[in-house]
Motif scaffolding. Structure first.
Motif, mmCIF file in Angstrom:
data_model
loop_
_atom_site.group_PDB
_atom_site.id
_atom_site.type_symbol
_atom_site.label_atom_id
_atom_site.label_comp_id
_atom_site.label_asym_id
_atom_site.label_seq_id
_atom_site.Cartn_x
_atom_site.Cartn_y
_atom_site.Cartn_z
ATOM 1 N N PHE A 117 0.688 -0.965 -0.172
ATOM 2 C CA PHE A 117 -0.449 0.333 0.195
ATOM 3 C C PHE A 117 0.968 1.652 0.495
ATOM 4 C CE2 PHE A 117 -3.491 -2.660 1.750
ATOM 5 C CZ PHE A 117 -4.515 -2.664 0.558
ATOM 6 N N ILE A 118 1.811 0.963 1.003
ATOM 7 C CA ILE A 118 2.614 2.342 1.151
ATOM 8 C C ILE A 118 3.202 2.412 -0.349
ATOM 9 C CG2 ILE A 118 4.473 3.476 2.067
ATOM 10 C CD1 ILE A 118 2.528 3.413 3.357
ATOM 11 N N LYS A 119 3.705 1.640 -1.076
ATOM 12 C CA LYS A 119 4.831 1.282 -2.566
ATOM 13 C C LYS A 119 3.471 1.578 -3.693
ATOM 14 C CE LYS A 119 8.299 -1.207 -1.401
ATOM 15 N NZ LYS A 119 9.614 0.148 -0.782
ATOM 16 N N ARG A 120 2.141 1.794 -3.401
ATOM 17 C CA ARG A 120 0.956 2.149 -4.072
ATOM 18 C C ARG A 120 1.164 0.256 -5.491
ATOM 19 N NH1 ARG A 120 -2.203 5.009 -2.719
ATOM 20 N NH2 ARG A 120 -2.876 6.065 -4.670
ATOM 21 N N MET A 121 1.409 -0.178 -5.392
ATOM 22 C CA MET A 121 1.162 -1.985 -5.894
ATOM 23 C C MET A 121 0.199 -2.685 -5.957
ATOM 24 S SD MET A 121 5.228 -2.500 -4.586
ATOM 25 C CE MET A 121 5.193 -4.419 -5.241
ATOM 26 N N PHE A 122 -0.936 -1.598 -6.240
ATOM 27 C CA PHE A 122 -2.345 -2.610 -6.394
ATOM 28 C C PHE A 122 -2.724 -1.151 -7.716
ATOM 29 C CE2 PHE A 122 -2.613 1.039 -3.169
ATOM 30 C CZ PHE A 122 -3.362 1.949 -3.833
ATOM 31 N N ALA A 123 -3.394 -1.837 -9.141
ATOM 32 C CA ALA A 123 -4.687 -1.453 -9.823
ATOM 33 C C ALA A 123 -5.678 -0.817 -8.802
ATOM 34 C CB ALA A 123 -4.532 -2.287 -11.140
ATOM 35 N N SER A 124 -6.355 0.448 -9.083
ATOM 36 C CA SER A 124 -7.484 0.550 -9.267
ATOM 37 C C SER A 124 -8.216 2.030 -9.990
ATOM 38 C CB SER A 124 -7.312 1.761 -7.573
ATOM 39 O OG SER A 124 -6.285 2.346 -7.564
ATOM 40 N N TYR A 125 -9.377 2.256 -9.738
ATOM 41 C CA TYR A 125 -9.973 3.046 -10.385
ATOM 42 C C TYR A 125 -10.592 3.819 -9.447
ATOM 43 C CZ TYR A 125 -14.170 -0.337 -9.814
ATOM 44 O OH TYR A 125 -14.751 -0.788 -9.606
ATOM 45 N N ILE A 126 -10.689 5.955 -9.683
ATOM 46 C CA ILE A 126 -10.730 6.585 -9.164
ATOM 47 C C ILE A 126 -12.631 6.577 -9.116
ATOM 48 C CG2 ILE A 126 -11.190 9.012 -8.632
ATOM 49 C CD1 ILE A 126 -8.508 9.355 -9.214
ATOM 50 N N VAL A 127 -13.252 6.726 -7.911
ATOM 51 C CA VAL A 127 -15.334 6.723 -8.294
ATOM 52 C C VAL A 127 -15.430 8.121 -7.737
ATOM 53 C CG1 VAL A 127 -15.575 3.757 -7.652
ATOM 54 C CG2 VAL A 127 -15.376 5.525 -5.980
ATOM 55 N N LYS A 128 -14.867 8.732 -6.657
ATOM 56 C CA LYS A 128 -15.356 9.852 -6.236
ATOM 57 C C LYS A 128 -13.875 11.144 -5.814
ATOM 58 C CE LYS A 128 -18.212 11.613 -2.907
ATOM 59 N NZ LYS A 128 -19.040 11.970 -0.989
#
Length: 350
Positions: free
Chosen positions: A299-310
């Motif tokens: 989580f700290i290194k932002r090693m994940f895929a996501s999309y903004i919902v708001k």
């Protein structure tokens, strides 16, 4: 010379004794009185148990030149996020286990008048309340005789099925610290998303004016979404509200539709508290078992895929409140993400 030999002997003996704790290279026969299980492998991963959270750099309020709150969703069915759903170390099981052991607190996601979004970490949930949101933690099992007659019943513990949680919602702040000249994201909270099981919801037909909206309002109506913005607060019209000509309308006619039930948070956890749990949990890697990455690192290194919902806005609208088309929502999500990156890029442009 004798001192040198003695020092070398002590060094190698200490090294051998240190390896003896981690390496299972014993040539002695198995003793019948030895009840300890053998080491599963040749290296014991004990470093995770002793890891401590690395604290964030302190930020003063006067040093924040820019701040933006963003809500995003992480789908575990995406290839980059499949490690979060690994049966060996799934994120939802880690959170639930920590909550049941009292190492982590869960917060109620129900919207209230003082907390319209339900994510302000104000109301605590008991561990049994948390499990009840996943369908309960026990089931009634009936006992039958040889004549297939019910002779008794009892409640038995039911194991939680982690596969029913496929999405997580992340609440985070993007902050530019002018003192350190750093633009970074700091996660505030994490919530697993579940789809409420409402009996007969698929058979409910709601009257509309033929465009998917309430007859007296331009805002979409979703009676099962607790985060839906009331019609009087939604001043913007919905884009792409009229379906294309080649899209078939519901078979019941143009004046009704079947409501879709969106996934909602089961509970919220405060990420600064969760870090002390996640830092001791290893993330399974598809290509290498020796990466040594914990969930806190991911989580700290932002090693994940996501999309903004708001994103934070004066009307408190989500993307789905003013854009109805799914593809257009993804484009809007990318636009918001690009605007954040452009802000940082423009800081260093001359």
């Amino acid at each position: 010379m004798k001192k040198l030999v003695l020092a070398a002997t002590v060094f190698f003996s200490l090294q051998a004794s240190a390896q003896q704790e981690n390496l299972n290279n014993s040539v002695d026969p198995v003793q019948a009185v030895d009840t300890l299980p053998p080491v599963d492998g040749y290296v014991v991963k004990s470093d995770f148990e002793n890891r401590k959270v690395v604290p964030y750099a302190n930020i003063r309020q006067t040093d924040i030149a820019f701040s933006k709150r963003v809500w995003r969703e992480m789908d575990l069915r995406v290839k980059m996020n499949q490690a979060f759903a690994s049966p060996k170390s799934s994120l939802i099981n880690i959170l639930l286990e920590a909550i049941q052991e009292g190492k982590l607190r869960a917060y109620d996601p129900t919207p209230t008048k003082d907390d319209p979004n339900g994510d302000s970490f104000k109301t605590l949930l008991a561990p049994d309340q948390v499990m009840a949101r996943f369908g309960g933690d026990s089931i009634l099992v009936e006992e039958f005789n040889e004549n297939n007659e019910v002779i008794g019943s009892s409640y038995q513990q039911r194991d939680f099925d982690a596969t029913q949680v496929v999405k997580f919602r992340i609440k985070e702040d993007w902050i530019f610290d002018k003192q350190r000249s750093v633009f970074e994201a700091r996660i505030v909270g994490i919530a697993p998303l579940i789809t409420p099981q409402i009996p007969g919801a698929s058979d409910i037909i709601m009257p509309v004016d033929g465009t998917g909206t309430d007859a007296g309002s331009s805002a979409p109506v979703d009676p099962f979404d607790p985060f839906a913005v009331p019609a009087e607060n939604n001043t913007e019209t919905t884009t792409n509200a009229t379906p294309p000509a080649d899209v078939a309308l519901p078979p019941v006619g143009g004046n009704s539709f079947i409501p879709q039930i969106d996934a909602t948070p089961a509970f919220w956890v405060y990420f600064p508290e969760a870090r002390h749990v996640l830092v001791n949990k290893e993330v399974m890697n598809r290509h290498n078992d020796a990466t040594g990455l914990s969930y806190d690192d991911i989580f700290i290194k932002r090693m994940f895929a996501s999309y903004i919902v708001k994103q934070s806005n004066p009307e408190d609208l989500r993307i789905k409140d003013y854009i109805s088309d799914d593809m257009e929502r993804l484009f809007e999500s990318e636009r918001i993400k690009k605007s954040l990156m452009d802000y940082e890029q423009d800081l260093w442009s001359y």
